[in-house]
Each structure stands twice: as structure tokens, then as C-alpha cells.
Design a protein around this motif. Structure first.
Motif, PDB file in Angstrom:
ATOM      1  N   ALA A  40       0.818  -1.212   0.000  1.00  0.00           N
ATOM      2  CA  ALA A  40       0.000   0.000   0.000  1.00  0.00           C
ATOM      3  C   ALA A  40       0.854   1.265   0.000  1.00  0.00           C
ATOM      4  CB  ALA A  40      -0.955  -0.009   1.207  1.00  0.00           C
ATOM      5  N   GLY A  41       1.936   1.253  -0.751  1.00  0.00           N
ATOM      6  CA  GLY A  41       2.797   2.430  -0.855  1.00  0.00           C
ATOM      7  C   GLY A  41       3.705   2.655   0.337  1.00  0.00           C
ATOM      8  N   LEU A  42       3.721   1.725   1.263  1.00  0.00           N
ATOM      9  CA  LEU A  42       4.575   1.853   2.440  1.00  0.00           C
ATOM     10  C   LEU A  42       5.800   0.969   2.293  1.00  0.00           C
ATOM     11  CD1 LEU A  42       1.826   1.625   5.210  1.00  0.00           C
ATOM     12  CD2 LEU A  42       2.831   3.695   4.222  1.00  0.00           C
ATOM     13  N   ASP A  43       6.938   1.517   2.667  1.00  0.00           N
ATOM     14  CA  ASP A  43       8.194   0.777   2.652  1.00  0.00           C
ATOM     15  C   ASP A  43       8.439   0.307   4.080  1.00  0.00           C
ATOM     16  OD1 ASP A  43      10.742  -0.174   2.019  1.00  0.00           O
ATOM     17  OD2 ASP A  43      11.665   1.783   2.373  1.00  0.00           O
ATOM     18  N   VAL A  44       8.561  -1.013   4.278  1.00  0.00           N
ATOM     19  CA  VAL A  44       8.680  -1.586   5.612  1.00  0.00           C
ATOM     20  C   VAL A  44      10.025  -2.276   5.753  1.00  0.00           C
ATOM     21  CG1 VAL A  44       7.673  -3.247   7.236  1.00  0.00           C
ATOM     22  CG2 VAL A  44       6.188  -1.935   5.702  1.00  0.00           C
ATOM     23  N   SER A  45      10.689  -2.050   6.876  1.00  0.00           N
ATOM     24  CA  SER A  45      11.913  -2.793   7.178  1.00  0.00           C
ATOM     25  C   SER A  45      11.755  -3.428   8.552  1.00  0.00           C
ATOM     26  CB  SER A  45      13.145  -1.882   7.118  1.00  0.00           C
ATOM     27  OG  SER A  45      13.008  -0.802   7.997  1.00  0.00           O
ATOM     28  N   VAL A  46      12.284  -4.644   8.680  1.00  0.00           N
ATOM     29  CA  VAL A  46      12.135  -5.419   9.911  1.00  0.00           C
ATOM     30  C   VAL A  46      13.487  -5.998  10.303  1.00  0.00           C
ATOM     31  CG1 VAL A  46      11.039  -7.448  10.962  1.00  0.00           C
ATOM     32  CG2 VAL A  46       9.756  -6.042   9.334  1.00  0.00           C
ATOM     33  N   VAL A  47      13.788  -5.927  11.588  1.00  0.00           N
ATOM     34  CA  VAL A  47      14.954  -6.590  12.153  1.00  0.00           C
ATOM     35  C   VAL A  47      14.417  -7.531  13.215  1.00  0.00           C
ATOM     36  CG1 VAL A  47      17.110  -6.293  13.432  1.00  0.00           C
ATOM     37  CG2 VAL A  47      16.426  -4.579  11.768  1.00  0.00           C
ATOM     38  N   SER A  49      15.289 -10.636  16.247  1.00  0.00           N
ATOM     39  CA  SER A  49      16.295 -11.289  17.083  1.00  0.00           C
ATOM     40  C   SER A  49      16.169 -12.792  16.911  1.00  0.00           C
ATOM     41  CB  SER A  49      16.078 -10.910  18.558  1.00  0.00           C
ATOM     42  OG  SER A  49      14.915 -11.550  19.055  1.00  0.00           O
ATOM     43  N   SER A  50      17.147 -13.528  17.391  1.00  0.00           N
ATOM     44  CA  SER A  50      17.102 -14.989  17.292  1.00  0.00           C
ATOM     45  C   SER A  50      15.975 -15.572  18.146  1.00  0.00           C
ATOM     46  CB  SER A  50      18.443 -15.589  17.718  1.00  0.00           C
ATOM     47  OG  SER A  50      18.723 -15.232  19.059  1.00  0.00           O
ATOM     48  N   THR A  51      15.449 -14.792  19.096  1.00  0.00           N
ATOM     49  CA  THR A  51      14.362 -15.268  19.949  1.00  0.00           C
ATOM     50  C   THR A  51      12.990 -14.895  19.417  1.00  0.00           C
ATOM     51  OG1 THR A  51      14.482 -13.295  21.329  1.00  0.00           O
ATOM     52  CG2 THR A  51      15.787 -15.196  22.032  1.00  0.00           C
ATOM     53  N   GLY A  52      12.930 -14.132  18.314  1.00  0.00           N
ATOM     54  CA  GLY A  52      11.648 -13.826  17.699  1.00  0.00           C
ATOM     55  C   GLY A  52      11.096 -12.439  17.955  1.00  0.00           C
ATOM     56  N   VAL A  53      11.746 -11.640  18.787  1.00  0.00           N
ATOM     57  CA  VAL A  53      11.302 -10.255  18.979  1.00  0.00           C
ATOM     58  C   VAL A  53      11.707  -9.473  17.738  1.00  0.00           C
ATOM     59  CG1 VAL A  53      11.566  -8.155  20.369  1.00  0.00           C
ATOM     60  CG2 VAL A  53      11.482 -10.387  21.495  1.00  0.00           C
ATOM     61  N   MET A  54      10.770  -8.677  17.197  1.00  0.00           N
ATOM     62  CA  MET A  54      11.019  -7.922  15.967  1.00  0.00           C
ATOM     63  C   MET A  54      10.821  -6.427  16.193  1.00  0.00           C
ATOM     64  SD  MET A  54       8.807 -10.112  13.243  1.00  0.00           S
ATOM     65  CE  MET A  54       9.318 -11.678  12.632  1.00  0.00           C
ATOM     66  N   ILE A  55      11.590  -5.639  15.477  1.00  0.00           N
ATOM     67  CA  ILE A  55      11.383  -4.189  15.404  1.00  0.00           C
ATOM     68  C   ILE A  55      11.011  -3.906  13.955  1.00  0.00           C
ATOM     69  CG2 ILE A  55      12.383  -1.888  15.646  1.00  0.00           C
ATOM     70  CD1 ILE A  55      12.430  -3.236  18.291  1.00  0.00           C
ATOM     71  N   MET A  56       9.869  -3.258  13.741  1.00  0.00           N
ATOM     72  CA  MET A  56       9.395  -2.967  12.392  1.00  0.00           C
ATOM     73  C   MET A  56       9.302  -1.458  12.217  1.00  0.00           C
ATOM     74  SD  MET A  56       6.054  -4.416  10.377  1.00  0.00           S
ATOM     75  CE  MET A  56       4.803  -3.666  11.396  1.00  0.00           C
ATOM     76  N   ARG A  57       9.886  -0.976  11.141  1.00  0.00           N
ATOM     77  CA  ARG A  57       9.814   0.451  10.811  1.00  0.00           C
ATOM     78  C   ARG A  57       9.021   0.587   9.525  1.00  0.00           C
ATOM     79  NH1 ARG A  57      13.562   5.290  11.534  1.00  0.00           N
ATOM     80  NH2 ARG A  57      12.924   6.638   9.842  1.00  0.00           N
ATOM     81  N   VAL A  58       7.996   1.439   9.572  1.00  0.00           N
ATOM     82  CA  VAL A  58       7.156   1.684   8.404  1.00  0.00           C
ATOM     83  C   VAL A  58       7.454   3.104   7.923  1.00  0.00           C
ATOM     84  CG1 VAL A  58       4.803   1.830   7.534  1.00  0.00           C
ATOM     85  CG2 VAL A  58       5.374   0.142   9.299  1.00  0.00           C
ATOM     86  N   ASN A  59       7.991   3.205   6.697  1.00  0.00           N
ATOM     87  CA  ASN A  59       8.312   4.503   6.102  1.00  0.00           C
ATOM     88  C   ASN A  59       7.183   4.904   5.167  1.00  0.00           C
ATOM     89  OD1 ASN A  59      10.970   4.665   7.274  1.00  0.00           O
ATOM     90  ND2 ASN A  59      11.531   3.034   5.868  1.00  0.00           N
ATOM     91  N   ASN A  60       6.514   5.972   5.507  1.00  0.00           N
ATOM     92  CA  ASN A  60       5.388   6.477   4.735  1.00  0.00           C
ATOM     93  C   ASN A  60       5.918   7.431   3.666  1.00  0.00           C
ATOM     94  OD1 ASN A  60       3.086   8.153   3.991  1.00  0.00           O
ATOM     95  ND2 ASN A  60       2.060   7.154   5.715  1.00  0.00           N
ATOM     96  N   PRO A  61       5.342   7.429   2.447  1.00  0.00           N
ATOM     97  CA  PRO A  61       5.797   8.347   1.391  1.00  0.00           C
ATOM     98  C   PRO A  61       5.746   9.816   1.809  1.00  0.00           C
ATOM     99  CG  PRO A  61       4.261   6.735   0.486  1.00  0.00           C
ATOM    100  CD  PRO A  61       4.265   6.548   1.979  1.00  0.00           C
ATOM    101  N   SER A  62       4.923  10.159   2.779  1.00  0.00           N
ATOM    102  CA  SER A  62       4.824  11.553   3.226  1.00  0.00           C
ATOM    103  C   SER A  62       6.048  11.972   4.025  1.00  0.00           C
ATOM    104  CB  SER A  62       3.575  11.748   4.097  1.00  0.00           C
ATOM    105  OG  SER A  62       3.735  11.065   5.332  1.00  0.00           O
ATOM    106  N   GLY A  63       6.909  10.999   4.372  1.00  0.00           N
ATOM    107  CA  GLY A  63       8.101  11.316   5.149  1.00  0.00           C
ATOM    108  C   GLY A  63       7.957  10.942   6.616  1.00  0.00           C
TER     109      GLY A  63
END
Length: 188
Positions: A40-47, A49-63
């Protein structure tokens, strides 16, 4: 901040879904444990951990960008709260009554007895902590979904406890001030 919500993640297909919006299919990123997705026009990056905890960053086209912490749900008893926790936060006000809408960092120490009931708290700055007045109590309750609530005069904060394969517990708190806090038990 927004209230915590439950999402599902299918590790075999690398699909993340909240059941309401378009599911995200994660593609392996440039480094180990990193992933990307576009939806949906969003750029998502995820990191993750080996235990399954995730950090997700959603970059919106608006900045505008948002970050989310994804924690695997575990069915832990209230007694897992037992002990003293060092908790760091990023929240509105952060102890500054003159600037209640400003975000800032905070550090507290929370102590629970061996049944998981609250004993005491303290505000911490640099190398010192100042104990909360005795009347500043909170109640800890376990919810049917495996989460916990910490209730005090400021309202109700939702808590997720996560225990890794080494037995170390972490606390993730969506607090009533409109922020997020992360805690770890004090260890020798």
C-alpha cells in the motif's frame, strides 16, 4: 501511542498479518535477520532477534515513519513479574509536568514480590533512584490473553512479558502516558 494489538506471523511464508489490512510478505534483506516489504505504498523494514522479537519500521511516502515492536505471545504466570526490574521508557511528559505533551526518556525501578504483586517503585536519574511515596502503589493483574495490566492513579498500562530460551525475561510496556517502556530484571 496506539494500543497494542495482536498480529500473526507465519515464519514459513514470512507473512505478517493483523487480519484487517493487507498482509505483509517479508523478503530477506541485505543483512542477516533483516527483512523488507512494500505494501500500500509503504516501505517496511524489519529486524528480528534470534528469539523472535522484531522491530518494524514503516516509512510512509509523506516522510513520516513509525516503529513497532513485535513480541511473541507467551502464557506466563503473574509470578514471572517477581523481582526488581530496571525499566527505560520514552513517553509523553516523562516526569516533566510543565511539558506534558513532549516526549522524553524516563527510567524507573519496579519491584514485585514472589507472587507478582507490586511492592515499590522509584524514579531514577543518572546513578541514583528516588523511592516513590508509599501511597504511589500500582496493581498488577494477569489478563486471559497472557498480557498483564499495571494500574495506578494515572491509568492502566498494558504489559507483555517475554522469556527467552535462556530463561531471561523482558518487559514491554505500553503506558498510559502515551509511550513505550522496556524492562529487564536486575541480575547479579
Amino acid at each position: 501511542g496506539p494500543a497494542p494489538q495482536t498480529v500473526s506471523f507465519d515464519a514459513a511464508t514470512r507473512t505478517l498479518s493483523d487480519g484487517n489490512t493487507e498482509a505483509l510478505t517479508l523478503t530477506a534483506g541485505p543483512s542477516l535477520c533483516t527483512y523488507t516489504a512494500v505494501a500500500a505504498g509503504l516501505d517496511v523494514s524489519v529486524v528480528t532477534s534470534s528469539t523472535g522479537v522484531m522491530i518494524m519500521r514503516v516509512n510512509n511516502p509523506s516522510g513520516l515513519s513509525t516503529s513497532q515492536v513485535l513480541v511473541p505471545v507467551q502464557d506466563l504466570p503473574k509470578a514471572e513479574l517477581a523481582g526488581t526490574w530496571n525499566v527505560l521508557g520514552y513517553e509523553r511528559g516523562a516526569g516533566n509536568a510543565q511539558l506534558p505533551e513532549q516526549f522524553g526518556h524516563s527510567a524507573v525501578k519496579l519491584t514485585f514480590d514472589n507472587t507478582g504483586d507490586f511492592v515499590s517503585g522509584a524514579e531514577c536519574v543518572k546513578n541514583a533512584c528516588e523511592a516513590w511515596p508509599a501511597e504511589d502503589k500500582m496493581t498488577a493483574t494477569r489478563n486471559a490473553d497472557g498480557t498483564f495490566h499495571l494500574t495506578d492513579e494515572g491509568g492502566v498500562s498494558k504489559v507483555l512479558l517475554y522469556k527467552n530460551s535462556s530463561g531471561q525475561a523482558a518487559m514491554f510496556v505500553s503506558n498510559t502516558m502515551g509511550g513505550i517502556m522496556f524492562g529487564a530484571k536486575v541480575q547479579a
